[in-house]
Structures are given as structure tokens and as C-alpha cells.
Design a protein around this motif. Structure first.
Motif, PDB file in Angstrom:
ATOM      1  N   PHE A 163     113.158  97.448  62.166  1.00 33.07           N
ATOM      2  CA  PHE A 163     112.368  97.056  63.378  1.00 33.07           C
ATOM      3  C   PHE A 163     113.071  97.899  64.757  1.00 33.07           C
ATOM      4  CE2 PHE A 163     111.680  93.933  60.249  1.00 33.07           C
ATOM      5  CZ  PHE A 163     110.207  93.625  60.545  1.00 33.07           C
ATOM      6  N   VAL A 164     114.310  98.194  64.768  1.00 33.06           N
ATOM      7  CA  VAL A 164     114.966  98.784  65.881  1.00 33.06           C
ATOM      8  C   VAL A 164     114.888 100.454  65.846  1.00 33.06           C
ATOM      9  CG1 VAL A 164     117.028  98.865  67.075  1.00 33.06           C
ATOM     10  CG2 VAL A 164     116.075  96.696  65.866  1.00 33.06           C
ATOM     11  N   GLU A 165     114.981 101.026  64.640  1.00 28.47           N
ATOM     12  CA  GLU A 165     115.449 102.489  64.852  1.00 28.47           C
ATOM     13  C   GLU A 165     114.306 103.327  65.412  1.00 28.47           C
ATOM     14  OE1 GLU A 165     117.055 102.563  61.015  1.00 28.47           O
ATOM     15  OE2 GLU A 165     115.390 102.794  59.862  1.00 28.47           O
ATOM     16  N   TYR A 166     113.002 103.085  64.799  1.00 28.77           N
ATOM     17  CA  TYR A 166     111.980 104.062  65.168  1.00 28.77           C
ATOM     18  C   TYR A 166     111.505 104.067  66.461  1.00 28.77           C
ATOM     19  CZ  TYR A 166     111.886 103.867  60.012  1.00 28.77           C
ATOM     20  OH  TYR A 166     112.019 104.121  58.526  1.00 28.77           O
ATOM     21  N   PRO A 167     111.477 105.501  66.918  1.00 30.30           N
ATOM     22  CA  PRO A 167     110.769 105.782  68.378  1.00 30.30           C
ATOM     23  C   PRO A 167     109.583 105.096  68.413  1.00 30.30           C
ATOM     24  CG  PRO A 167     111.635 107.843  67.153  1.00 30.30           C
ATOM     25  CD  PRO A 167     111.789 106.763  66.128  1.00 30.30           C
ATOM     26  N   VAL A 168     109.538 104.649  69.530  1.00 31.88           N
ATOM     27  CA  VAL A 168     108.181 103.895  70.136  1.00 31.88           C
ATOM     28  C   VAL A 168     108.112 102.452  69.678  1.00 31.88           C
ATOM     29  CG1 VAL A 168     105.598 103.776  70.330  1.00 31.88           C
ATOM     30  CG2 VAL A 168     106.645 105.898  70.209  1.00 31.88           C
ATOM     31  N   LEU A 169     108.151 102.392  68.329  1.00 31.28           N
ATOM     32  CA  LEU A 169     108.296 100.912  67.699  1.00 31.28           C
ATOM     33  C   LEU A 169     109.685 100.198  68.106  1.00 31.28           C
ATOM     34  CD1 LEU A 169     107.261  98.572  65.753  1.00 31.28           C
ATOM     35  CD2 LEU A 169     108.318  99.809  63.803  1.00 31.28           C
ATOM     36  N   GLY A 170     110.783 100.742  67.949  1.00 29.78           N
ATOM     37  CA  GLY A 170     112.065 100.150  68.191  1.00 29.78           C
ATOM     38  C   GLY A 170     112.134  99.852  69.540  1.00 29.78           C
ATOM     39  N   ARG A 171     111.744 100.531  70.601  1.00 33.95           N
ATOM     40  CA  ARG A 171     111.783 100.314  72.018  1.00 33.95           C
ATOM     41  C   ARG A 171     110.636  99.156  72.102  1.00 33.95           C
ATOM     42  NH1 ARG A 171     111.745 105.809  72.434  1.00 33.95           N
ATOM     43  NH2 ARG A 171     109.557 106.097  72.929  1.00 33.95           N
TER      44      ARG A 171
END
Length: 301
Positions: A163-171
Motif C-alpha cells: 500500500f506504500v511502495e508503488y508510485p502514485v498509489l503509495g503517495r
């Protein structure tokens, strides 16, 4: 040494939380304004916070350890009241910041304490520049030589990183879902009632403000550190800095089984498990952390 009452483009733009005895300044380090909180006088000790925290993570430890020590608690790049940048959140980049900070402070050699991500940076520092550190206390983090038979059964414990590491999604998650950060803080301690409401509010707000730094730090681990571990980058490296690794008996992120197996890669590595506590040792058992600091840094064992 440059200092100011207000940082420039800080991750957090609200007032600093109060901590008795803390002095604050902002230093220009590698072109970035880093905030540091300092306590006490004496032998210098550098303390590196983890996620999703900042310098205030150490305030309970500081009240027990400031006597006879000069505690230096920086906010890592992009966290707390340090400046946010687009890049620089990989472990080597954060390590470069720390070494440059020591240069700015005029410190050739310090003792080192790291928790969680700060402990990961700490291991990297001790391998890259062992001459700069007289002893290292690592909290709630596996060493670089964790055995696969210990890692694989515990991979599921890292579920939250998706839930945190992926660009866009994590932010987006960190910025717009503070309840997720509060859940992690509660979930990762042995006694969920331990956190005060103001502490949960402080660190969840910090994760919101530093969403880019938090997300990118996790992502850089995926794209840089995991491949390096699979290639055995650190297999031939020897840890020469005297090190104590403290883990929590009930740590559900880095369980005790992941802390074994590093002795053959270190000149002086001791692993200790603190009973009844989880992943946030500086909050759950500041006495154990302060006691380990006194023992390790007084004897230089």
C-alpha cells in the motif's frame, strides 16, 4: 553551522512538538536543509529514526540518555522538518546525507543508534565508513545477512508495504488515508493502548506531509536493495563496528527469527531480544534502549 527558526520547504510546516531539553537547528547538507534536534553534552551519539516517524521518536530515550552524551537526532531527508526533494531516498543516498551531516557538524567519529529504516541506513553506514562509528545499536531491523530460511516464512509480514511502495498509489495512501498510518502504528506494538492520541496524530500527520519521501524510500528498496541482496552484494562484507542488535519478542514486522545468522559476518555482533514488546522499541521500552546505549557506548565492546 547554519541555523534558523524556520526551515525551507520542510516536509512538515506546523510547529515542532515540545520535548524537554531539545535544541533545534537546520543545516545545509548536500544542498538540502536538514533539521536536527540535539540533547545534552558529552560523547556524540547519532540517532536515526524509522518510518513513519521523525526526531520526536527519540524523546523518551533522550530523557534517559542525555546525561553524559550529546544526542543528535536528525530528520532524514524528506521527513519531519527536513527539506523534501524529488530524489535521494535510496539507502545509499540517505547514508550519503548522514556522512555529510557529520562533516558539517565537524564530527569525525560518533556512536550510532538506528531504528527500523534508520537501522537499515545504520548498517549501510557501518559497512561503508566503519571508521566514523565507535559502536552501533540497531533496533527492530534485520542485518544484511539474514538467512533465506528465516526471510521466506516471514515475507507475509510485509503485506502493508504493497500500500506504500508503488508510485502514485503509495503517495495517495499516505497523504489521504491517515487512518492507515495510525493502524500501522497500533498494529506494530505489543500493547496498542501504549500510543497516546497526540503521538498517533503527530506521526500520521508526518506521514501525510512526507508522503513522497515515504513512498519513494520503500520503492527504492524494491528496485535497488532487493536485487542487490539477491546478487549477494553484502555477502563478502564484514561488519567491524561493535554492534548490538535489539529486537522485540513480539515484533510482527521483524520477528526474532530474522535477527540470527549474522555473527559470521561481524567481528562483534550481539543479538538480544526484549520480552513483551513489538516493533517500536524506542516507544515501548525506552529503558531497554537507554540501557543498551550505556553499556555499548561506555565499554566500546
Amino acid at each position: 553551522m547554519a541555523s534558523s527558526t524556520t526551515p525551507f520547504t520542510a516536509a512538515v510546516d506546523r510547529p515542532l512538538p515540545h520535548a524537554e531539553g531539545a535544541k533545534h537547528s537546520w543545516l545545509e547538507v548536500r544542498g538540502v536543509r536538514l533539521h536536527i534536534a540535539e540533547y545534552g553534552t558529552g560523547a556524540p551519539v547519532l540517532l536515526l529514526h524509522g518510518f513513519p516517524q521523525h526526531w520526536f521518536a527519540w524523546h523518551r530515550v533522550a530523557t534517559l540518555s542525555a546525561a553524559g552524551h550529546h544526542l543528535i537526532c536528525p530528520d532524514l531527508r524528506g521527513f519531519g522538518w527536513s527539506e523534501q526533494t524529488r530524489r535521494g531516498y535510496d539507502i545509499d543516498g540517505l547514508s550519503d546525507d548522514v556522512l555529510a551531516l557529520l562533516d558539517v557538524l565537524g564530527l569525525d567519529r560518533v556512536y550510532l543508534v538506528g531504528h527500523d529504516w534508520g537501522a537499515h541506513v545504520g548498517f549501510r553506514l557501518c559497512l561503508r565508513a566503519p571508521e566514523r562509528f565507535g559502536g552501533y545499536l540497531a533496533l527492530n531491523m534485520a542485518h544484511p545477512w539474514a538467512r533465506q530460511r528465516a526471510i521466506l516464512p516471514n515475507v507475509w509480514r510485509q503485506w502493508y508495504t504493497a500500500f506504500v511502495e508503488y508510485p502514485v498509489l503509495g503517495r495517495a495512501v499516505l497523504r489521504h488515508w491517515p487512518a492507515f498510518t495510525r493502524f500501522l502504528l497500533r498494529h506494530q506494538v505489543a500493547d496498542r493502548s501504549l500510543w497516546r492520541a497526540d503521538e498517533l496524530a503527530e506521526f500520521s500527520a508526518a506521514a501525510q506531509a512526507g508522503a513522497h519521501a515515504g513512498q519513494d524510500m520503500f520503492w527504492q528498496y524494491v528496485v535497488r536493495e532487493i536485487p542487490a541482496l539477491l546478487r549477494g552484494r553484502w555477502r563478502a562484507q564484514q561488519l567491524t563496528v561493535p554492534t548490538v542488535l535489539l529486537g522485540g519478542e513480539r515484533d510482527n514486522v521483524i520477528p526474532p527469527s530474522m535477527l540470527a545468522g549474522g555473527e559470521s559476518h561481524a567481528d562483534d555482533l550481539t543479538v538480544r531480544i526484549v520480552p513483551g514488546v513489538g516493533h517500536f522499541l524506542p516507544r515501548e521500552s525506552p529503558q531497554a534502549v537507554a540501557g543498551a546505549m550505556r553499556e555499548l557506548f561506555a565499554t566500546g565492546r
